[in-house]
Design a protein around this motif. Structure first.
Motif: not given
Length: 99
Positions: A90-94
Motif C-alpha cells: 500500500l502506497m500513500s502520497v501527499l
C-alpha cells in the motif's frame, strides 16, 4: 500606536497551505487492510473507511484527510511503514490541496 501601525498589524494573515494525504490502489493490498489503515491512522469510522476504500479500489486513489505539511508527511510515513511491516505494498502520497 498610530493608525498606520494598527492597520499594518491587522493585515490579513495568509492561511498555511494544506496537504491532502491519499492512498493509492494496487493489485495486492487487501480491502480489509486498507480499512484498518483508514481507521488506525485517519480515525475513520468503519462505514466511512469502507466507502473510502471502495473509492480507492474504483478510482485508483482517494483523499483520506487534509493536514498541515508536517502532519501530512507524518501520516504518509506512518502508513508506508505500517504497510511494509505487514508485508503490504500500500502506497500513500501527499499533494498540496487545491482549496
Amino acid at each position: 500606536m498610530s493608525m498606520n501601525e494598527t492597520k499594518t498589524s491587522k493585515q490579513k494573515l495568509k492561511q498555511p497551505s494544506r496537504f491532502e494525504v491519499l492512498l493509492l490502489n494496487d493489485d495486492y493490498t487487501s480491502m480489509d487492510f486498507v480499512v484498518e489503515v483508514l481507521k488506525r491512522f485517519f480515525h475513520k469510522e468503519f462505514f466511512a473507511a469502507e466507502a473510502i476504500m471502495l473509492k480507492i479500489h474504483i478510482d485508483g486513489e482517494a483523499v483520506c484527510g487534509s493536514y498541515s505539511y508536517d502532519v501530512a508527511q507524518t501520516k504518509v510515513s506512518q502508513v508506508i511503514e505500517y504497510s511494509r511491516k505487514n508485508d503490504q505494498p500500500l502506497m500513500s502520497v501527499l499533494r498540496e490541496g487545491s482549496f
